[in-house]
Design a protein around this motif. Structure first.
Motif, PDB file in Angstrom:
ATOM      1  N   ASP A   4      46.803  37.529  54.737  1.00 15.43           N
ATOM      2  CA  ASP A   4      46.455  38.814  54.146  1.00 15.43           C
ATOM      3  C   ASP A   4      44.965  39.037  54.336  1.00 15.43           C
ATOM      4  OD1 ASP A   4      45.142  37.301  52.145  1.00 15.43           O
ATOM      5  OD2 ASP A   4      46.926  37.256  50.913  1.00 15.43           O
ATOM      6  N   ASP A   5      44.476  40.173  53.851  1.00 19.20           N
ATOM      7  CA  ASP A   5      43.078  40.516  54.083  1.00 19.20           C
ATOM      8  C   ASP A   5      42.235  40.360  52.823  1.00 19.20           C
ATOM      9  OD1 ASP A   5      44.165  42.577  52.675  1.00 19.20           O
ATOM     10  OD2 ASP A   5      43.247  44.185  53.856  1.00 19.20           O
ATOM     11  N   LEU A   6      42.610  39.424  51.963  1.00 15.22           N
ATOM     12  CA  LEU A   6      41.821  39.184  50.765  1.00 15.22           C
ATOM     13  C   LEU A   6      40.479  38.559  51.128  1.00 15.22           C
ATOM     14  CD1 LEU A   6      44.367  37.796  48.135  1.00 15.22           C
ATOM     15  CD2 LEU A   6      43.627  40.149  48.509  1.00 15.22           C
ATOM     16  N   THR A   7      39.428  39.074  50.542  1.00 14.20           N
ATOM     17  CA  THR A   7      38.092  38.521  50.740  1.00 14.20           C
ATOM     18  C   THR A   7      37.848  37.414  49.712  1.00 14.20           C
ATOM     19  OG1 THR A   7      37.029  40.041  49.191  1.00 14.20           O
ATOM     20  CG2 THR A   7      37.306  40.798  51.485  1.00 14.20           C
ATOM     21  N   PRO A   8      36.792  36.593  49.898  1.00 16.32           N
ATOM     22  CA  PRO A   8      36.454  35.613  48.867  1.00 16.32           C
ATOM     23  C   PRO A   8      36.234  36.256  47.503  1.00 16.32           C
ATOM     24  CG  PRO A   8      35.304  35.090  50.888  1.00 16.32           C
ATOM     25  CD  PRO A   8      35.976  36.416  51.112  1.00 16.32           C
ATOM     26  N   SER A   9      35.650  37.440  47.478  1.00 15.44           N
ATOM     27  CA  SER A   9      35.435  38.141  46.216  1.00 15.44           C
ATOM     28  C   SER A   9      36.768  38.534  45.567  1.00 15.44           C
ATOM     29  CB  SER A   9      34.579  39.391  46.444  1.00 15.44           C
ATOM     30  OG  SER A   9      34.395  40.105  45.245  1.00 15.44           O
ATOM     31  N   ASP A  10      37.727  38.992  46.389  1.00 19.14           N
ATOM     32  CA  ASP A  10      39.059  39.312  45.864  1.00 19.14           C
ATOM     33  C   ASP A  10      39.706  38.076  45.247  1.00 19.14           C
ATOM     34  OD1 ASP A  10      38.792  41.890  46.884  1.00 19.14           O
ATOM     35  OD2 ASP A  10      39.830  41.400  48.758  1.00 19.14           O
ATOM     36  N   GLY A  11      39.614  36.963  45.977  1.00 19.07           N
ATOM     37  CA  GLY A  11      40.194  35.723  45.477  1.00 19.07           C
ATOM     38  C   GLY A  11      39.572  35.285  44.164  1.00 19.07           C
ATOM     39  N   ALA A  12      38.259  35.464  44.043  1.00 15.18           N
ATOM     40  CA  ALA A  12      37.575  35.076  42.809  1.00 15.18           C
ATOM     41  C   ALA A  12      38.060  35.906  41.625  1.00 15.18           C
ATOM     42  CB  ALA A  12      36.069  35.218  42.988  1.00 15.18           C
ATOM     43  N   VAL A  13      38.309  37.200  41.853  1.00 18.86           N
ATOM     44  CA  VAL A  13      38.828  38.066  40.788  1.00 18.86           C
ATOM     45  C   VAL A  13      40.186  37.542  40.321  1.00 18.86           C
ATOM     46  CG1 VAL A  13      39.712  40.367  40.249  1.00 18.86           C
ATOM     47  CG2 VAL A  13      37.578  40.119  41.542  1.00 18.86           C
ATOM     48  N   LEU A  14      41.064  37.227  41.267  1.00 18.45           N
ATOM     49  CA  LEU A  14      42.397  36.738  40.909  1.00 18.45           C
ATOM     50  C   LEU A  14      42.325  35.422  40.156  1.00 18.45           C
ATOM     51  CD1 LEU A  14      44.450  37.508  44.166  1.00 18.45           C
ATOM     52  CD2 LEU A  14      44.099  38.959  42.161  1.00 18.45           C
ATOM     53  N   LEU A  15      41.464  34.511  40.606  1.00 22.24           N
ATOM     54  CA  LEU A  15      41.353  33.211  39.959  1.00 22.24           C
ATOM     55  C   LEU A  15      40.802  33.326  38.539  1.00 22.24           C
ATOM     56  CD1 LEU A  15      40.080  31.022  42.926  1.00 22.24           C
ATOM     57  CD2 LEU A  15      42.269  30.795  41.747  1.00 22.24           C
ATOM     58  N   ALA A  16      39.832  34.207  38.347  1.00 23.53           N
ATOM     59  CA  ALA A  16      39.263  34.388  37.008  1.00 23.53           C
ATOM     60  C   ALA A  16      40.316  34.938  36.049  1.00 23.53           C
ATOM     61  CB  ALA A  16      38.060  35.320  37.071  1.00 23.53           C
ATOM     62  N   LEU A  17      41.091  35.916  36.503  1.00 23.67           N
ATOM     63  CA  LEU A  17      42.134  36.486  35.647  1.00 23.67           C
ATOM     64  C   LEU A  17      43.281  35.502  35.431  1.00 23.67           C
ATOM     65  CD1 LEU A  17      42.111  40.139  37.001  1.00 23.67           C
ATOM     66  CD2 LEU A  17      41.448  39.404  34.703  1.00 23.67           C
ATOM     67  N   MET A  18      43.532  34.644  36.416  1.00 29.12           N
ATOM     68  CA  MET A  18      44.521  33.583  36.238  1.00 29.12           C
ATOM     69  C   MET A  18      44.086  32.653  35.104  1.00 29.12           C
ATOM     70  SD  MET A  18      45.391  30.354  38.776  1.00 29.12           S
ATOM     71  CE  MET A  18      43.809  29.587  38.340  1.00 29.12           C
ATOM     72  N   ALA A  19      42.826  32.227  35.148  1.00 30.67           N
ATOM     73  CA  ALA A  19      42.332  31.290  34.147  1.00 30.67           C
ATOM     74  C   ALA A  19      42.330  31.900  32.747  1.00 30.67           C
ATOM     75  CB  ALA A  19      40.923  30.831  34.517  1.00 30.67           C
ATOM     76  N   GLU A  20      41.986  33.185  32.652  1.00 29.10           N
ATOM     77  CA  GLU A  20      41.964  33.853  31.350  1.00 29.10           C
ATOM     78  C   GLU A  20      43.372  34.225  30.879  1.00 29.10           C
ATOM     79  OE1 GLU A  20      39.750  34.525  29.107  1.00 29.10           O
ATOM     80  OE2 GLU A  20      37.935  33.828  30.115  1.00 29.10           O
ATOM     81  N   ALA A  21      44.283  34.489  31.826  1.00 25.55           N
ATOM     82  CA  ALA A  21      45.691  34.806  31.518  1.00 25.55           C
ATOM     83  C   ALA A  21      45.820  35.926  30.496  1.00 25.55           C
ATOM     84  CB  ALA A  21      46.415  33.551  31.039  1.00 25.55           C
ATOM     85  N   ARG A  22      45.045  36.987  30.684  1.00 25.13           N
ATOM     86  CA  ARG A  22      45.100  38.136  29.777  1.00 25.13           C
ATOM     87  C   ARG A  22      44.427  39.316  30.461  1.00 25.13           C
ATOM     88  NH1 ARG A  22      40.054  38.793  26.872  1.00 25.13           N
ATOM     89  NH2 ARG A  22      38.584  37.132  27.426  1.00 25.13           N
ATOM     90  N   ALA A  23      44.677  40.495  29.930  1.00 26.65           N
ATOM     91  CA  ALA A  23      43.981  41.681  30.427  1.00 26.65           C
ATOM     92  C   ALA A  23      42.519  41.626  29.988  1.00 26.65           C
ATOM     93  CB  ALA A  23      44.647  42.935  29.890  1.00 26.65           C
TER      94      ALA A  23
END
Length: 211
Positions: A4-23
């Motif tokens: 896919d075309d996810l950038t490192p910044s995109d990946g960081a957003v996903l990982l941060a929200l994964m760790a927080e597990a909330r909106a």
């Protein structure tokens, strides 16, 4: 990595929200982690259905979409020439969660593991073989290395010994698996004998996978 075309910044957003597990509000993401999800990135991640973003007064609230959780079951590329050490650390955390921590836990996925709600583990007895492979990977530097069952069994204190023995017997039938007795049995301790599994009339003490 997924195609896919996810950038490192995109990946960081996903990982941060994964760790927080909330909106999380965009302002909160920035205050806590210096992550600022601006319109182009927000639109992209929403279009890919990895993120759900809703307007909240003067900012946006973001949450991982179901596809976001699924995407995180494979590694995301967070490498960046401007922050190589940070990207490398994030990748190390993600890979070890996927390949070492989840397989030996009671959870089936990162979504279950990070959930803020009380989750009843869904791991089924048939997945003991997956956990055995995960425990082996955690204990050896490379495929094919020998690992004593004495080191494997502490990963399975939640499993009845008879069930683990049955899983080891089943695992031994895999084409890439070898379970053998220790050649020099004078070296074996009482713990080594207790950890062994009997297959084909022999007590097996050592496991190798990837042979």
């Amino acid at each position: 990595m997924a195609d896919d075309d996810l950038t490192p910044s995109d990946g960081a957003v996903l990982l941060a929200l994964m760790a927080e597990a909330r909106a999380m509000l965009n302002t909160e993401l920035f205050e806590l982690y210096r992550i600022d999800v601006r319109k182009p990135q927000r639109d992209k991640l929403n279009r890919l259905r990895l993120l759900r973003s809703v307007r909240s007064r003067r900012t946006y609230q973001h949450d991982l979409d179901e596809k976001g959780w699924v995407r995180l079951q494979t590694p995301v590329d967070v490498s960046s020439p401007r922050a190589r050490a940070i990207g490398g650390a994030l990748l190390a955390v993600h890979l070890n969660l996927l390949n070492r921590v989840v397989p030996r836990s009671e959870f089936e996925s990162l979504g279950e593991m990070f959930s803020r709600a009380a989750v009843t583990p869904t791991r089924r007895p048939g997945n003991l073989e997956i956990r055995l492979r995960g425990a082996y990977t955690a204990l050896t530097a490379e495929p094919g290395g020998w690992v004593s069952l004495t080191r494997i069994r502490p990963f399975f204190t939640d499993v009845a010994p008879a069930d683990l023995d049955a899983a080891l017997v089943s695992l031994s039938r895999g084409g890439d698996v070898n379970l053998v007795p220790e050649n020099n049995q004078k070296m074996l301790t009482d713990a080594d004998w207790a950890a062994s599994v009997r297959i084909g009339g022999q007590d097996k003490h050592l496991l190798a996978i990837g042979v």
